[in-house]
Write an enzyme that holds these catalytic residues in place. Structure first.
Site, PDB file in Angstrom:
ATOM      1  N   GLU A   1       0.602  -1.209   0.220  1.00 21.17           N
ATOM      2  CA  GLU A   1       0.266  -0.070   0.202  1.00 21.17           C
ATOM      3  C   GLU A   1       0.495   1.696   0.524  1.00 21.17           C
ATOM      4  OE1 GLU A   1      -2.598  -0.853   3.362  1.00 21.17           O
ATOM      5  OE2 GLU A   1      -4.150  -1.598   1.490  1.00 21.17           O
TER       6      GLU A   1
ATOM      7  N   GLU B   1      -6.636  -8.126   0.025  1.00 12.65           N
ATOM      8  CA  GLU B   1      -7.470  -7.785   1.356  1.00 12.65           C
ATOM      9  C   GLU B   1      -8.757  -7.420   1.311  1.00 12.65           C
ATOM     10  OE1 GLU B   1      -5.441  -5.235   3.729  1.00 12.65           O
ATOM     11  OE2 GLU B   1      -3.040  -6.038   3.565  1.00 12.65           O
TER      12      GLU B   1
END
Length: 454
Positions: free
Chosen positions: A240, A339
């Site tokens: 991320e 995720e």
């Protein structure tokens, strides 16, 4: 999206005791992919300190809205809106559809069904449990501090040995592994899952980047050894990176990706989408020169007031609306939803950070209460049957859409300390996740107007 560390300390992504990791609603999308010198007028960058709750809300809601706009456009047969037609696009193209000497997983032919590891103590019995539940992958996060604290970082070390031990257990039980570099020096996103909450400084120092590449070098050298052949599917270069922060971080991340590709050549490479539009990732590494590269995207619908207000049916249909968006990306490159969670609220303890509270019950700074968190998270013993039914439906629609549209999924998380709504293990024990991940009770929820509880 943010790997929400719902546990206090991870064995693999561990920071000093008590440090928490926060998952957020960061669906990948178009807030800031642009040339360094002249950002297009439609690009929105957030340079503020991410530790501010007000800034977080603005960023997360903008990202969520951009994703929904792209998904809606694709569903109507239109092109997904990008930040600018003249943007400096970042992208990946898959080269092969079958396993190669670099990729030991058939991304085109086999679906990934996995979980992220979220417990700070990993016991071998977990792997047997994983194996018997039809899961074929685990994603194991590890921070740079497991290898290097030369910058004076005050972190506990020792996680690397446990990582290698866990990979050995996976080999024994036939479970594949994606190793995820979850935190980088200076913080790549300002989230506490990076090792430090607040400023985003990773991209501002070549030393930070080089230290991260050294971690990749160590992992690649070790995991390329014969004893790991067939078990480690990919190394994820960085979790991320905050593409929403500025065009500078995207530019640095792109170069970092090239450098990482040059290092990781006997194992497939995984790149997070940096919260950029998935459709932007198709011209960066052409198949004539690059191979065995996959794209990781994270899907959460609980980290903004707007998403938390969704009804159960609206929540389900938002996932259904992503089918075309994900399919188009997977047609360009191997895409994995690395995720996601069946949780419909941010009520889990510490999910928004230490002492931050919940948007859902109005205890998060600047939020307005939507409902009570009672019976929505925690151990799960007080979950109503109606709530469990919705958790099952929401779990089913996500796994169904993600399998149909991408190479597969990896849920956050396998086990949590006190958030059953985020735990695969607790879901199986509580009955809202099936023993067999292919089992469906509610059919095609994307083509029905039925209510979401029964």
């Amino acid at each position: 999206m943010l790997c929400s560390h719902l546990t206090a300390v991870l064995a693999f992504s561990s920071v000093a005791a008590g440090h928490l990791i926060t998952p957020i609603n960061l669906q990948p999308h178009a807030i800031g992919l642009a040339r360094r010198d002249t950002p297009p007028p439609t690009a929105i960058f957030f340079s503020q300190d991410f530790s501010s709750p007000t800034n977080q809300e603005s960023i997360l809601q903008t990202i969520s809205n951009n994703v929904l706009s792209a998904a809606a456009a694709i569903a109507q047969g239109k092109a997904a809106p990008l930040v600018s037609a003249a943007q400096d696009a970042v992208g990946l193209v898959k080269k092969a559809t079958t396993p190669t000497s670099i990729s030991n997983w058939d991304f085109a032919g086999k679906k990934i069904r996995g979980v992220n590891l979220g417990g700070w103590l990993v016991l071998e019995v977990r792997w047997t449990f994983c194996e018997t539940l039809g899961l074929n992958h685990v994603r194991i996060p590890i921070g740079f501090w497991a290898f290097d604290v030369s910058g004076g970082e005050p972190y506990v070390q020792g996680q690397y040995a446990y990582l290698l031990q866990a990979i050995g257990w996976c080999l024994t039980h036939g479970v594949k592994v994606i190793v995820d570099v979850h935190g980088a020096p200076g913080s790549q996103n300002g989230f506490d899952n990076s090792g430090r909450r607040g400023q985003i400084l990773w991209h501002t120092s070549q030393t930070n980047v080089n230290r991260t590449l050294a971690v990749i070098q160590t992992l690649s050298a070790e995991l390329s050894k014969p004893q790991y052949v067939g078990v480690v599917t990919a190394i994820q270069l960085l979790n991320e990176p905050a593409g929403f922060h500025s065009p500078d971080i995207v530019s640095v991340y792109k170069k970092f990706a090239y450098d990482g590709y040059g290092i990781v050549r006997t194992i497939a490479l995984s790149l997070h989408d940096a919260f950029q539009p998935l459709q932007s990732w198709k011209d960066f590494m052409p198949p004539s020169n690059f191979q065995a590269v996959s794209l990781d995207t994270h899907v959460y619908l609980v980290f903004s007031q707007e998403n938390l207000k969704l009804s159960e049916e609206e929540r389900i249909q938002q996932i259904c609306g992503m089918k075309g968006y994900l399919e188009e990306s997977n047609g360009n490159l191997w895409t994995i939803v690395g995720e996601w969670s069946p949780a419909p609220t941010d009520c889990a303890a510490k999910v928004n950070g230490q002492g931050a509270g919940s948007r859902y019950d109005g205890t998060y700074p600047g939020s307005s209460a939507i409902g009570s968190c009672e019976g929505m998270s925690g151990s799960g013993v007080d979950f109503s049957q109606e709530y469990k039914t919705f958790l099952r439906k929401f779990w089913e629609v996500q796994t169904t859409v993600f399998e149909a549209s991408t190479c597969g999924y990896i849920m956050w998380a396998w086990k949590t300390e006190s958030a059953a709504d985020w735990s695969w293990q607790a879901g199986v024990q509580g009955g809202w996740i099936p023993q067999d991940p292919t089992e469906r009770l509610y059919g095609d929820q994307c083509n029905t107007t039925a209510t979401t509880t029964s």
